[in-house]
Design an enzyme around this catalytic site. Structure first.
Site, PDB file in Angstrom:
ATOM      1  N   HIS A   1      -1.209  -9.959  -3.061  1.00  0.00           N
ATOM      2  CA  HIS A   1      -1.946  -9.283  -4.300  1.00  0.00           C
ATOM      3  C   HIS A   1      -2.615 -10.194  -5.273  1.00  0.00           C
ATOM      4  O   HIS A   1      -2.734  -9.914  -6.429  1.00  0.00           O
ATOM      5  CB  HIS A   1      -1.053  -8.278  -4.837  1.00  0.00           C
ATOM      6  CG  HIS A   1      -1.698  -6.901  -5.097  1.00  0.00           C
ATOM      7  ND1 HIS A   1      -2.671  -7.018  -6.071  1.00  0.00           N
ATOM      8  CD2 HIS A   1      -1.394  -5.732  -4.659  1.00  0.00           C
ATOM      9  CE1 HIS A   1      -3.027  -5.574  -5.995  1.00  0.00           C
ATOM     10  NE2 HIS A   1      -2.521  -4.921  -5.463  1.00  0.00           N
TER      11      HIS A   1
ATOM     12  N   ASP B   1     -11.251   0.818  -3.389  1.00  0.00           N
ATOM     13  CA  ASP B   1      -9.690   0.843  -3.239  1.00  0.00           C
ATOM     14  C   ASP B   1      -9.430   1.220  -1.729  1.00  0.00           C
ATOM     15  O   ASP B   1      -8.909   2.354  -1.600  1.00  0.00           O
ATOM     16  CB  ASP B   1      -9.129   1.418  -4.275  1.00  0.00           C
ATOM     17  CG  ASP B   1      -7.694   1.208  -4.463  1.00  0.00           C
ATOM     18  OD1 ASP B   1      -7.198   0.281  -3.389  1.00  0.00           O
ATOM     19  OD2 ASP B   1      -6.830   1.640  -5.209  1.00  0.00           O
TER      20      ASP B   1
ATOM     21  N   GLU C   1      -6.559  -7.873   0.274  1.00  0.00           N
ATOM     22  CA  GLU C   1      -5.039  -7.898   0.259  1.00  0.00           C
ATOM     23  C   GLU C   1      -5.249  -7.405   2.099  1.00  0.00           C
ATOM     24  O   GLU C   1      -5.419  -6.475   2.641  1.00  0.00           O
ATOM     25  CB  GLU C   1      -4.545  -6.508  -0.059  1.00  0.00           C
ATOM     26  CG  GLU C   1      -4.529  -6.401  -1.575  1.00  0.00           C
ATOM     27  CD  GLU C   1      -4.071  -5.136  -2.178  1.00  0.00           C
ATOM     28  OE1 GLU C   1      -3.315  -4.577  -1.825  1.00  0.00           O
ATOM     29  OE2 GLU C   1      -4.875  -4.678  -2.895  1.00  0.00           O
TER      30      GLU C   1
ATOM     31  N   ASN D   1       0.837  -1.054  -0.219  1.00  0.00           N
ATOM     32  CA  ASN D   1       0.054   0.068  -0.020  1.00  0.00           C
ATOM     33  C   ASN D   1       0.681   1.363   0.058  1.00  0.00           C
ATOM     34  O   ASN D   1       2.070   1.349  -0.231  1.00  0.00           O
ATOM     35  CB  ASN D   1      -1.044  -0.056   1.231  1.00  0.00           C
ATOM     36  CG  ASN D   1      -2.218   0.655   0.809  1.00  0.00           C
ATOM     37  OD1 ASN D   1      -2.460   1.394   0.201  1.00  0.00           O
ATOM     38  ND2 ASN D   1      -3.220  -0.035   0.935  1.00  0.00           N
TER      39      ASN D   1
ATOM     40  N   HIS E   1       3.580  -0.208  -2.625  1.00  0.00           N
ATOM     41  CA  HIS E   1       3.793  -1.497  -2.846  1.00  0.00           C
ATOM     42  C   HIS E   1       5.358  -1.818  -2.758  1.00  0.00           C
ATOM     43  O   HIS E   1       6.040  -2.812  -3.507  1.00  0.00           O
ATOM     44  CB  HIS E   1       3.017  -2.124  -3.884  1.00  0.00           C
ATOM     45  CG  HIS E   1       1.729  -2.321  -3.736  1.00  0.00           C
ATOM     46  ND1 HIS E   1       1.194  -2.190  -2.655  1.00  0.00           N
ATOM     47  CD2 HIS E   1       0.759  -2.407  -4.662  1.00  0.00           C
ATOM     48  CE1 HIS E   1      -0.093  -2.457  -2.808  1.00  0.00           C
ATOM     49  NE2 HIS E   1      -0.330  -2.538  -3.888  1.00  0.00           N
TER      50      HIS E   1
ATOM     51  N   TYR F   1      -5.662 -11.464  -7.369  1.00  0.00           N
ATOM     52  CA  TYR F   1      -6.773 -10.985  -8.100  1.00  0.00           C
ATOM     53  C   TYR F   1      -7.782 -12.245  -8.098  1.00  0.00           C
ATOM     54  O   TYR F   1      -7.382 -13.011  -9.008  1.00  0.00           O
ATOM     55  CB  TYR F   1      -6.622 -10.260  -9.401  1.00  0.00           C
ATOM     56  CG  TYR F   1      -5.881  -8.888  -9.206  1.00  0.00           C
ATOM     57  CD1 TYR F   1      -4.413  -8.699  -8.877  1.00  0.00           C
ATOM     58  CD2 TYR F   1      -6.825  -7.917  -9.596  1.00  0.00           C
ATOM     59  CE1 TYR F   1      -3.996  -7.671  -8.976  1.00  0.00           C
ATOM     60  CE2 TYR F   1      -5.969  -6.518  -9.860  1.00  0.00           C
ATOM     61  CZ  TYR F   1      -4.603  -6.516  -9.432  1.00  0.00           C
ATOM     62  OH  TYR F   1      -4.106  -5.315  -9.507  1.00  0.00           O
TER      63      TYR F   1
HETATM   64  C1  GLA Z   1      -3.616  -1.960  -4.663  1.00  0.00           C
HETATM   65  C2  GLA Z   1      -3.729  -0.459  -4.432  1.00  0.00           C
HETATM   66  C3  GLA Z   1      -4.464   0.052  -5.733  1.00  0.00           C
HETATM   67  C4  GLA Z   1      -3.589  -0.221  -7.243  1.00  0.00           C
HETATM   68  C5  GLA Z   1      -3.452  -1.825  -6.944  1.00  0.00           C
HETATM   69  C6  GLA Z   1      -2.381  -1.972  -8.241  1.00  0.00           C
HETATM   70  O1  GLA Z   1      -4.617  -2.440  -4.559  1.00  0.00           O
HETATM   71  O2  GLA Z   1      -4.423   0.014  -3.627  1.00  0.00           O
HETATM   72  O3  GLA Z   1      -4.594   1.502  -5.971  1.00  0.00           O
HETATM   73  O4  GLA Z   1      -2.427   0.415  -7.011  1.00  0.00           O
HETATM   74  O5  GLA Z   1      -2.815  -2.223  -5.867  1.00  0.00           O
HETATM   75  O6  GLA Z   1      -2.872  -1.651  -9.337  1.00  0.00           O
END
Ligand code: GLA
Length: 379
Positions: free
Chosen positions: A213, A282, A344, A113, A139, A215
């Protein structure tokens, strides 16, 4: 013995066994006597470093983890009719991971983050990080833990096939203080759970926030987005952010807002209310810390369910807002906006600037630990 030596001393005992077992297996075959565990060559980085891909099978799920970025490359899980498919976004080849992509499956660190403006002061010293997500650091920097090759030690844990990945981040790497030794262990249990255990030690105080991370798209390799997925978060508060996604420092109830997922709601139901550029979710949710699953996602179309548990105080729920079709992943699917979602588990963003947030600084003599798990089932 200094703190780092003590930290490193936590891991060496099985290393010899690991080296021996690696020496006697050919790529792509089962590893020694460990049931459900195999290894393949996954290619080489641009610097010529060899990357391995481990396959862990137990219960009804199959998980692939690469040593590049300690990355979860795929998770195969059955739907309610028993049809198995990968439920993560990612690539079939190492080339995909070496290219530009938004942290698919990666272990993220040293600090997952954002850190506001890429600057912080710790114990009276000022530190400057790369501003890789202007105006902030994101990150772990330009070459975070997601872009290094980790050392793997496969083993049979009492819970199932496991692989421990270790990396030592040198003092000053990406601007962070202290030699930091990190171990991340991926275990697949008979209960269809992927368990991720983290450990870290340092020889100098450093901010630390590790996360994964991955998805998810529980539809499998599909053109459908995650907007129909129903999400439940055991989180009655969240940390509001400014327009650069840095927390204001407040901890605010979700009640009456589109961030209230305390009861199952389709992710798309109120997403239009999450305005701004790029909009969507987000946000860091403050987990209520009750026993049991703290986040649950259900895909009504396939019946697949993933339940997350974690020892972390927060979870960044990210609805894939920055996906723009430029990454074409497994199955030739172009990953467009909202094609995948991340849960996350982590400490709160920019904790280093917010003394009211749970502490995210690791000091010499301390051991950082985290356990986060994702369990797959169907309804
Ligand atoms: C995290 C961040 C997002 C974005 C993604 C990668 O989740 O919080 O804003 O940067 O990573 O794209």
């Amino acid at each position: 013995m200094n703190a780092l030596a003590t930290g490193a001393g936590r891991f060496p005992a099985p290393l010899l066994g690991c080296l021996l077992s690696l020496a006697i297996v050919a790529p792509g075959v089962a590893l020694g006597d460990v049931k459900g565990l195999s290894k393949m060559d996954f290619g080489k980085t641009k610097d010529g470093e060899a990357v391995e891909l481990y396959t862990l099978k137990n219960g009804r799920i199959v998980v692939k983890v690469a040593t590049y970025g300690a990355t979860i490359v795929s998770i195969e899980a059955p739907d309610r009719d028993g049809k198995v498919d990968d439920v993560t976004l990612g690539f079939d080849t190492l080339e995909g991971y070496l290219g530009e992509h938004p942290y698919f499956g990666a272990t993220v660190g040293r600090v997952a983050n954002r850190i506001a403006k890429g600057k912080f002061t710790l114990d009276g010293e000022d530190y400057t990080l790369a501003v890789n997500n202007p105006p902030n650091a994101l990150h772990g920097g330009l070459k975070g833990f997601n872009r290094v090759v980790w050392k793997a030690r496969p083993f049979e844990s009492p819970e199932g096939p496991a692989v421990e990945m270790t990396y030592t981040s040198p003092d000053g790497e990406e601007g962070y203080p202290g030699n930091l030794t990190v171990a991340v262990t991926f275990t697949v249990t008979a209960d269809d759970e992927l368990k991720i255990d983290y450990k870290a030690t340092t020889d100098k105080a450093t901010p630390l926030n590790l996360s994964n991370h991955t998805y998810f798209n529980l539809g499998g390799k599909t053109d459908a987005s995650i907007l129909d997925h129903e999400l439940t978060l055991v989180a009655s508060h969240y940390t509001p952010v400014d327009d650069t996604l840095i927390p204001t420092g407040e901890i605010v109830p979700v009640g009456g807002t589109p961030l209230d997922f305390t009861k199952p709601v389709a992710i798309g139901a109120r997403i239009a209310k999450m305005t701004g550029d790029p909009g969507g979710y987000d946000h860091n949710f403050v987990l209520d810390g009750k026993p049991g699953a703290l986040a649950t996602v259900y895909d009504p179309r396939t019946g697949r369910v993933v339940e997350m548990k974690t020892t972390e105080p927060g979870v960044q729920f990210y609805s894939g807002n920055f996906l723009d079709g430029s990454n074409v992943g497994r199955g030739g699917v172009a990953y467009k906006k909202h094609h995948g979602m991340c849960l996350e588990a982590q400490h709160f963003p920019d904790s280093i600037h917010h003394p009211n947030f749970p502490n995210a600084v690791l000091r010499p003599g301390e051991t950082y630990t985290q356990t986060t798990s994702y369990r797959f089932s169907t309804r």
